[in-house]
Scaffold this motif. Sequence first.
Motif, PDB file in Angstrom:
ATOM      1  N   HIS A 270       0.859  -1.179   0.000  1.00 38.14           N
ATOM      2  CA  HIS A 270       0.000   0.000   0.000  1.00 38.14           C
ATOM      3  C   HIS A 270       0.901   1.236   0.000  1.00 38.14           C
ATOM      4  O   HIS A 270       2.028   1.196   0.520  1.00 38.14           O
ATOM      5  CB  HIS A 270      -0.894   0.030   1.243  1.00 38.14           C
ATOM      6  CG  HIS A 270      -1.750  -1.187   1.412  1.00 38.14           C
ATOM      7  ND1 HIS A 270      -2.707  -1.564   0.500  1.00 38.14           N
ATOM      8  CD2 HIS A 270      -1.790  -2.119   2.404  1.00 38.14           C
ATOM      9  CE1 HIS A 270      -3.311  -2.665   0.911  1.00 38.14           C
ATOM     10  NE2 HIS A 270      -2.767  -3.024   2.061  1.00 38.14           N
TER      11      HIS A 270
ATOM     12  N   SER B  17      -2.855   8.677  -6.366  1.00 43.24           N
ATOM     13  CA  SER B  17      -4.104   7.943  -6.588  1.00 43.24           C
ATOM     14  C   SER B  17      -4.799   8.384  -7.873  1.00 43.24           C
ATOM     15  O   SER B  17      -5.702   7.693  -8.361  1.00 43.24           O
ATOM     16  CB  SER B  17      -5.053   8.131  -5.406  1.00 43.24           C
ATOM     17  OG  SER B  17      -5.416   9.497  -5.260  1.00 43.24           O
ATOM     18  N   GLU B  18      -4.391   9.519  -8.433  1.00 46.44           N
ATOM     19  CA  GLU B  18      -4.979  10.010  -9.676  1.00 46.44           C
ATOM     20  C   GLU B  18      -4.080   9.747 -10.881  1.00 46.44           C
ATOM     21  O   GLU B  18      -4.454  10.064 -12.012  1.00 46.44           O
ATOM     22  CB  GLU B  18      -5.267  11.509  -9.559  1.00 46.44           C
ATOM     23  CG  GLU B  18      -6.292  11.837  -8.478  1.00 46.44           C
ATOM     24  CD  GLU B  18      -6.547  13.327  -8.336  1.00 46.44           C
ATOM     25  OE1 GLU B  18      -5.887  14.113  -9.062  1.00 46.44           O
ATOM     26  OE2 GLU B  18      -7.391  13.701  -7.505  1.00 46.44           O
TER      27      GLU B  18
ATOM     28  N   ARG C 285      -2.841   3.901 -10.581  1.00 48.99           N
ATOM     29  CA  ARG C 285      -4.183   3.339 -10.412  1.00 48.99           C
ATOM     30  C   ARG C 285      -4.268   1.947 -11.036  1.00 48.99           C
ATOM     31  O   ARG C 285      -4.846   1.023 -10.451  1.00 48.99           O
ATOM     32  CB  ARG C 285      -5.215   4.275 -11.031  1.00 48.99           C
ATOM     33  CG  ARG C 285      -5.354   5.592 -10.288  1.00 48.99           C
ATOM     34  CD  ARG C 285      -6.337   6.524 -10.946  1.00 48.99           C
ATOM     35  NE  ARG C 285      -7.705   6.026 -10.865  1.00 48.99           N
ATOM     36  CZ  ARG C 285      -8.771   6.731 -11.225  1.00 48.99           C
ATOM     37  NH1 ARG C 285      -8.620   7.962 -11.697  1.00 48.99           N
ATOM     38  NH2 ARG C 285      -9.968   6.225 -11.118  1.00 48.99           N
TER      39      ARG C 285
ATOM     40  N   ALA D 195      -2.136  -0.506  -8.930  1.00 43.56           N
ATOM     41  CA  ALA D 195      -2.753  -0.730  -7.619  1.00 43.56           C
ATOM     42  C   ALA D 195      -3.949  -1.665  -7.738  1.00 43.56           C
ATOM     43  O   ALA D 195      -4.167  -2.537  -6.879  1.00 43.56           O
ATOM     44  CB  ALA D 195      -3.179   0.602  -7.006  1.00 43.56           C
ATOM     45  N   GLU D 196      -4.710  -1.508  -8.807  1.00 50.60           N
ATOM     46  CA  GLU D 196      -5.857  -2.400  -9.021  1.00 50.60           C
ATOM     47  C   GLU D 196      -5.388  -3.830  -9.270  1.00 50.60           C
ATOM     48  O   GLU D 196      -5.966  -4.787  -8.741  1.00 50.60           O
ATOM     49  CB  GLU D 196      -6.683  -1.891 -10.204  1.00 50.60           C
ATOM     50  CG  GLU D 196      -7.970  -2.663 -10.424  1.00 50.60           C
ATOM     51  CD  GLU D 196      -8.837  -2.058 -11.510  1.00 50.60           C
ATOM     52  OE1 GLU D 196      -9.755  -2.765 -11.974  1.00 50.60           O
ATOM     53  OE2 GLU D 196      -8.603  -0.898 -11.898  1.00 50.60           O
TER      54      GLU D 196
ATOM     55  N   ARG E 236      -4.045  -0.249  -1.868  1.00 53.86           N
ATOM     56  CA  ARG E 236      -4.662   1.077  -1.843  1.00 53.86           C
ATOM     57  C   ARG E 236      -3.580   2.156  -1.883  1.00 53.86           C
ATOM     58  O   ARG E 236      -2.448   1.941  -1.440  1.00 53.86           O
ATOM     59  CB  ARG E 236      -5.525   1.259  -0.598  1.00 53.86           C
ATOM     60  CG  ARG E 236      -4.741   1.317   0.692  1.00 53.86           C
ATOM     61  CD  ARG E 236      -5.626   1.484   1.917  1.00 53.86           C
ATOM     62  NE  ARG E 236      -4.837   1.639   3.131  1.00 53.86           N
ATOM     63  CZ  ARG E 236      -4.340   0.636   3.839  1.00 53.86           C
ATOM     64  NH1 ARG E 236      -4.565  -0.606   3.454  1.00 53.86           N
ATOM     65  NH2 ARG E 236      -3.630   0.868   4.928  1.00 53.86           N
ATOM     66  N   ILE E 237      -3.958   3.310  -2.402  1.00 52.26           N
ATOM     67  CA  ILE E 237      -3.080   4.478  -2.416  1.00 52.26           C
ATOM     68  C   ILE E 237      -3.805   5.596  -1.678  1.00 52.26           C
ATOM     69  O   ILE E 237      -4.907   5.997  -2.064  1.00 52.26           O
ATOM     70  CB  ILE E 237      -2.747   4.919  -3.852  1.00 52.26           C
ATOM     71  CG1 ILE E 237      -2.020   3.797  -4.598  1.00 52.26           C
ATOM     72  CG2 ILE E 237      -1.889   6.187  -3.834  1.00 52.26           C
ATOM     73  CD1 ILE E 237      -1.794   4.091  -6.070  1.00 52.26           C
ATOM     74  N   LEU E 238      -3.188   6.072  -0.612  1.00 59.06           N
ATOM     75  CA  LEU E 238      -3.781   7.137   0.190  1.00 59.06           C
ATOM     76  C   LEU E 238      -2.966   8.410   0.021  1.00 59.06           C
ATOM     77  O   LEU E 238      -1.789   8.455   0.380  1.00 59.06           O
ATOM     78  CB  LEU E 238      -3.822   6.738   1.669  1.00 59.06           C
ATOM     79  CG  LEU E 238      -4.324   7.808   2.648  1.00 59.06           C
ATOM     80  CD1 LEU E 238      -5.762   8.202   2.338  1.00 59.06           C
ATOM     81  CD2 LEU E 238      -4.194   7.319   4.089  1.00 59.06           C
ATOM     82  N   ASP E 239      -3.586   9.435  -0.536  1.00 54.94           N
ATOM     83  CA  ASP E 239      -2.963  10.754  -0.653  1.00 54.94           C
ATOM     84  C   ASP E 239      -3.430  11.603   0.522  1.00 54.94           C
ATOM     85  O   ASP E 239      -4.539  12.144   0.517  1.00 54.94           O
ATOM     86  CB  ASP E 239      -3.351  11.417  -1.979  1.00 54.94           C
ATOM     87  CG  ASP E 239      -2.670  10.777  -3.171  1.00 54.94           C
ATOM     88  OD1 ASP E 239      -1.435  10.650  -3.144  1.00 54.94           O
ATOM     89  OD2 ASP E 239      -3.374  10.398  -4.130  1.00 54.94           O
TER      90      ASP E 239
ATOM     91  N   LYS F 239      -4.669  15.230  -0.047  1.00 57.62           N
ATOM     92  CA  LYS F 239      -5.829  15.520  -0.893  1.00 57.62           C
ATOM     93  C   LYS F 239      -6.904  16.179  -0.035  1.00 57.62           C
ATOM     94  O   LYS F 239      -7.360  15.606   0.952  1.00 57.62           O
ATOM     95  CB  LYS F 239      -6.367  14.242  -1.533  1.00 57.62           C
ATOM     96  CG  LYS F 239      -7.503  14.490  -2.517  1.00 57.62           C
ATOM     97  CD  LYS F 239      -7.985  13.192  -3.153  1.00 57.62           C
ATOM     98  CE  LYS F 239      -6.989  12.706  -4.187  1.00 57.62           C
ATOM     99  NZ  LYS F 239      -7.543  11.553  -4.962  1.00 57.62           N
TER     100      LYS F 239
END
Length: 289
Positions: A108, A118-119, A124, A127-128, A133-136, A139
């Motif tokens: 992660h 994450s954008e 993306r 990660a999929e 998961r990617i937590l910014d 943001k």
Amino acid sequence: MAEPAIVYCQDGLSTTVGKTAHGLIRFSRRFEVLAVVDRQHVGKDAGTVVLGSPNGIPVLASIPEAVSYCQKRGTPASTLVIGLAPDGGRLSGTQRQEVLGAVKLGLHIVSGLHQFLSEDPDFRREAERAGVRILDVRKPPPREQLHFFSGKIREVKAVRIAVLGTDSAVGKRTTAWLIVDGLNALGVKAELVGTGQTAWLQGARYSIMLDSLVNDFVTGEIEHAVWTAWQEQRPQAIVVEGQGSLLHPAYPGGFEILAAARPELIVLQHAPARTAYDGFPDYPMDPLP
């Protein structure tokens, strides 16, 4: 339970760019730091590099090496925390590829950059595929969830202490934590309100990302965080972490905290040996009165 993590600080551990890593090496209630990545300090103890004394966190050359180290010691890491805070909040091309490689390894990603991974289509997609998961952290919330200053700060009965600085990267957050921990040790209930990504990464319960907010909502978000800490915890003291510097040309900050938190006490952090503002050698430090 703290999340087992590797801190990525490639080429930044001995500079102010690595200040997020520095905070996590000091302590974190949110992550268990198992290893740090920086090829310039391979084989050293991260505590020795940052704090001057070992704390059992090794520095390794790459993310794959850190993953392997954690697996061999029987405590596999689940997360890569980006410990870099570069100007503009963006990774270099090489750093981006290395962090993308961490996603492919099944880690992660937790990032405090302005560059929202994450954008990023590549992140993306990978990660999929990897199921991670990617937590910014930086943001900002949707506009409709932001708070405008209302004056409810007047309801807060705790003593409010602001830790501000004459320059960036002078230890404001560390000092704020030391004050909170010191007060609690003396039996004075205290709570930290963080204003940047590192305080959140270290485990601050009440935090905003001041430098990612739309200006109209900055004071309202500061006020709301302080007010919420008061409403939920009823501390005797609330310490507000400063951001940037009162006079730094690129990282101005502090006046919003004065306006919104209405502190009774101010701790002014200063680096007396510095002759120029952090990262700007052509801008001499303004003298103290």
